[in-house]
Design an enzyme around this catalytic site. Structure first.
Site, PDB file in Angstrom:
ATOM      1  N   GLU A 163       0.817   8.983 -11.775  1.00 52.76           N
ATOM      2  CA  GLU A 163       0.404   7.479 -11.600  1.00 52.76           C
ATOM      3  C   GLU A 163      -0.525   7.522 -10.077  1.00 52.76           C
ATOM      4  OE1 GLU A 163       3.051   4.508 -11.866  1.00 52.76           O
ATOM      5  OE2 GLU A 163       3.281   4.720 -13.872  1.00 52.76           O
ATOM      6  N   GLU A 181      10.756  11.017 -14.210  1.00 57.62           N
ATOM      7  CA  GLU A 181      10.041   9.767 -13.179  1.00 57.62           C
ATOM      8  C   GLU A 181       9.449  10.005 -12.338  1.00 57.62           C
ATOM      9  OE1 GLU A 181       8.890   6.241 -12.623  1.00 57.62           O
ATOM     10  OE2 GLU A 181      10.265   6.752 -14.352  1.00 57.62           O
TER      11      GLU A 181
END
Length: 124
Positions: A69, A62
């Site tokens: 991102e 994550e």
């Protein structure tokens, strides 16, 4: 850069991701739940290793997903098919590891929970 500076930056990354990423907070909550269940169900060392690996792989994935991102948004502020591909692939990696963790949790915790339920039913 010194070792303590590197640790400080790593801490900032964890802290910022926890503050800003809902999925990281959810995954952290499930990690805490798994740790509590492990303590309550008295899992053995081998089982702790699998739970630990599962937790750290999902949280690390994550963090990588969040980094990718952010970087993708920086270099491609408008929609682009390659930016979408990169983001989707990173999210898929997190999903695969989350499924792996769920499978590990089922393999480790389900038999122990069944034993607890059987014991509780036999006592009542």
């Amino acid at each position: 850069m010194g070792f303590l500076s590197a640790l400080r930056f790593a801490w900032y990354g964890l802290r910022d991701t926890f503050k800003t990423e809902r999925n990281f907070r959810i995954q952290s909550a499930f990690a805490i739940l798994a740790l509590i269940m492990g303590l309550l169900l008295k899992i053995d060392l081998n089982e702790w290793l699998w739970i630990g690996v599962s937790i750290f792989l999902v949280l690390a994935a994550e963090l990588f997903n969040t980094a990718l991102e952010a970087l993708t948004n920086l270099v491609s502020p408008t929609w682009h098919p390659l930016a979408k591909k990169a983001k989707d692939a990173a999210a898929s990696a997190v999903l695969l590891l989350a499924v792996f963790s769920i499978i590990c949790g089922i393999i480790i915790f389900l038999p122990k929970l069944v034993q607890v339920i059987k014991h509780f039913n036999s006592v009542t």
